[in-house]
Write a protein that holds these residues in place. Structure first.
Motif, short mmCIF file in Angstrom:
data_model
loop_
_atom_site.label_atom_id
_atom_site.label_comp_id
_atom_site.label_asym_id
_atom_site.label_seq_id
_atom_site.Cartn_x
_atom_site.Cartn_y
_atom_site.Cartn_z
N SER A 1 -0.41 -3.61 8.56
CA SER A 1 -0.08 -4.38 9.75
C SER A 1 -0.95 -5.64 9.84
CB SER A 1 -0.29 -3.53 11.00
OG SER A 1 -0.03 -4.27 12.17
N LEU A 2 -2.25 -5.49 9.55
CA LEU A 2 -3.14 -6.67 9.53
C LEU A 2 -2.72 -7.66 8.46
CD1 LEU A 2 -6.65 -4.99 10.01
CD2 LEU A 2 -5.44 -6.45 11.64
N GLN A 3 -2.27 -7.12 7.31
CA GLN A 3 -1.81 -7.99 6.23
C GLN A 3 -0.61 -8.82 6.67
OE1 GLN A 3 0.29 -6.13 3.07
NE2 GLN A 3 -0.44 -7.57 1.50
N ARG A 4 0.34 -8.17 7.34
CA ARG A 4 1.53 -8.89 7.80
C ARG A 4 1.17 -9.96 8.83
NH1 ARG A 4 3.81 -3.66 7.59
NH2 ARG A 4 3.39 -3.37 9.81
N LEU B 1 0.84 -1.20 0.00
CA LEU B 1 0.00 0.00 0.00
C LEU B 1 0.88 1.25 0.00
CD1 LEU B 1 -2.95 -0.65 2.47
CD2 LEU B 1 -3.12 0.22 0.15
N PRO B 2 0.55 2.24 -0.84
CA PRO B 2 1.32 3.48 -0.83
C PRO B 2 1.07 4.25 0.45
CG PRO B 2 -0.58 3.70 -2.27
CD PRO B 2 -0.54 2.27 -1.84
N HIS C 1 0.21 -15.58 10.25
CA HIS C 1 -0.72 -16.58 10.76
C HIS C 1 -0.97 -17.67 9.71
CE1 HIS C 1 -3.83 -18.25 13.26
NE2 HIS C 1 -4.74 -18.11 12.31
N HIS C 2 -1.11 -17.26 8.46
CA HIS C 2 -1.33 -18.23 7.38
C HIS C 2 -0.12 -19.14 7.22
CE1 HIS C 2 -1.32 -19.57 3.13
NE2 HIS C 2 -2.63 -19.69 3.33
N GLN C 3 1.07 -18.57 7.35
CA GLN C 3 2.29 -19.37 7.25
C GLN C 3 2.37 -20.38 8.39
OE1 GLN C 3 5.36 -16.42 7.13
NE2 GLN C 3 5.12 -16.00 4.93
N ARG C 4 2.01 -19.95 9.60
CA ARG C 4 2.03 -20.88 10.74
C ARG C 4 1.01 -22.01 10.54
NH1 ARG C 4 2.57 -16.07 13.89
NH2 ARG C 4 0.32 -16.10 14.29
N LEU C 5 -0.21 -21.64 10.10
CA LEU C 5 -1.21 -22.67 9.86
C LEU C 5 -0.78 -23.64 8.76
CD1 LEU C 5 -4.61 -20.72 10.06
CD2 LEU C 5 -3.67 -22.34 11.70
#
Length: 436
Positions: free
Chosen positions: A79-82, A63-64, A87-91
């Motif tokens: 921040s939510l994206q990170r 995002l700019p 979380h997706h990587q952990r799952l």
């Protein structure tokens, strides 16, 4: 968040004040305010469009940066994206680890949705059941395993006991299915190779059957000679007579033991024939008459109450063996003059045979093991009351062949009640023949 809105409102007011002052200096105050508001709204729409393009691109771009409240929105969104990506990587790592561990299992693991469609399976399931990916994904489980016993077991949704059937890939391989419900009636199937256990069990059954059969002939010969010697007992010393009595008693007990072993072997190994209609009233009446003869001088009070006209779809000799075991046990373990009640009742759900006595009773810790072979609640093994130790095991197997089960209620010093439960679909009422 409140402070961010306050700063944004303060920024807007300062912008409008500056536009009003500039417009007042040139004599165009209204136009200056209108142009300022229009520019402010346009700037807001521009930031909204940038956020929309970022979302539409699948959040694949950064995002700019910008100012004001939109800068705060962009920073929080990033921040939510990170956090979401982490979380997706952990799952994903957990799921991959679970898949790797289940793939290494020797037991087959399958996941089936609430509609009975196959969702996922491990490598062992491919070997045991012949599943193919991705062809079998989403297929009905009962279409993939075309076994009538499995279909009945799968559709019944009563998975307290496992099911053992032959593998659809290798008929020589025996598989045990354990199914667990989870979520919204989804199913987790655990399939274990029990071929070796089944073979060992079959070897045990064959050994017991063969040994029992082979022992019967020499035991009959021995008993015959003992009876011959007993017929001439008057010419033998008194001590020899006592020895012959004990030999005759023990040989008779051995014959009863062999008979019960052969009965159990038959129940375990032979497939049942087509069931016939068995009249419960007549069967219980005959057994109660035999029980009165067995009681003899002990003078037990034996009564029976039977809902007449009911038939069991089953096997008459087996039911006679099961019922007589329970009723004769009541005679053996009830003191002289005691009461024995036999009741047969049928309701909308089941038919129940209850055998009650006023005997010595059985401690509760013995109940779960009473149907085990050679298990006795009486540790003394009194030959006057004890049988072969196989009677309740025979009762259990007979009831299983009739889709029934045995339950027990007993109190020490007050007696016992044994219940034989039969499913309602096994029962039917006899239709009376019209009078001529």
């Amino acid at each position: 968040m409140v402070q961010v809105w306050r700063r944004e409102l303060r920024r807007l007011l300062l912008l409008l004040l500056a536009a009003a002052l500039a417009g007042h200096q040139f004599g165009y105050t209204g136009w200056a305010l209108f142009a300022t508001l229009l520019g402010y709204v346009g700037w807001q729409w521009l930031q909204l469009a940038r956020l929309h393009r970022w979302l539409a691109s699948g959040q694949s771009k950064t995002l700019p940066s910008t100012l004001g409240i939109w800068g705060q929105v962009f920073r929080q969104t990033q921040s939510l994206q990170r956090r979401s990506r982490q979380h997706h990587q952990r799952l994903t790592a957990v799921i991959n680890r679970i898949q790797d561990s289940t793939a290494a299992l020797k037991d087959a693991v399958l996941m089936v949705d609430s509609h009975g469609n196959l969702e996922w399976w491990n490598t062992a399931a491919t070997q045991y059941l012949g599943l193919r990916a991705p062809t079998d994904v989403g297929q009905q489980m009962t279409n993939l395993i075309r076994n009538p016993d499995f279909k009945r077991y799968f559709d019944r949704v009563d998975y307290r006991e496992p099911l053992t059937i032959a593998s659809p890939v290798n008929p020589q391989q025996q598989l045990q299915f354990n199914i667990t419900l989870f979520g919204r009636k989804d199913r987790l199937l655990l399939v274990h190779d029990v071929t070796r256990l089944v073979q060992l069990e079959q070897m045990r059954k064959d050994f017991v059957a063969n040994v029992s059969h082979e022992l019967r002939t020499p035991l009959t010969v021995i008993r015959g000679y003992v009876e011959t010697l007993q017929s001439a007992a008057d010419h033998l010393p008194g001590r020899s007579q006592r020895m012959l009595e004990q030999m005759a008693q023990q040989s008779q007990r051995m014959e009863l033991l062999i008979t019960d072993l052969l009965t159990l072997s038959h129940l375990e190994t032979d497939l049942p024939d087509d069931p016939t209609e068995v009249d419960v009233h007549d069967l219980i009446a005959q057994i109660c008459a035999d029980a009165r003869a067995l009681s003899g001088e002990r003078q037990h009070r034996i009564s029976h109450q039977v809902d007449s006209g009911w038939m069991i779809a089953g096997y008459g000799p087996e039911l006679r063996s099961a019922f007589s075991n329970l009723i004769f046990n009541a005679v053996k373990y009830t003191p002289e003059g005691g009461q024995i009640d036999v009741r047969w009742q049928v309701d909308d759900n089941e038919g129940v045979l209850a055998v009650s006595d006023t005997g010595i009773g059985i401690a509760e810790h013995h109940w779960p093991r009473l149907t085990e072979r050679f298990y006795r609640a009486d540790p003394s093994r009194n030959p006057d009351t004890g049988g072969t130790g196989l009677g309740l095991a025979i009762v259990k197997h007979v009831l299983l062949r009739h889709e029934g089960h045995l339950s027990i209620d007993s109190r020490m010093g007050k007696g016992s009640t044994f219940y034989c439960h039969f499913p309602r679909q096994r029962l039917q009422q006899r239709v009376s023949e019209p009078a001529l």
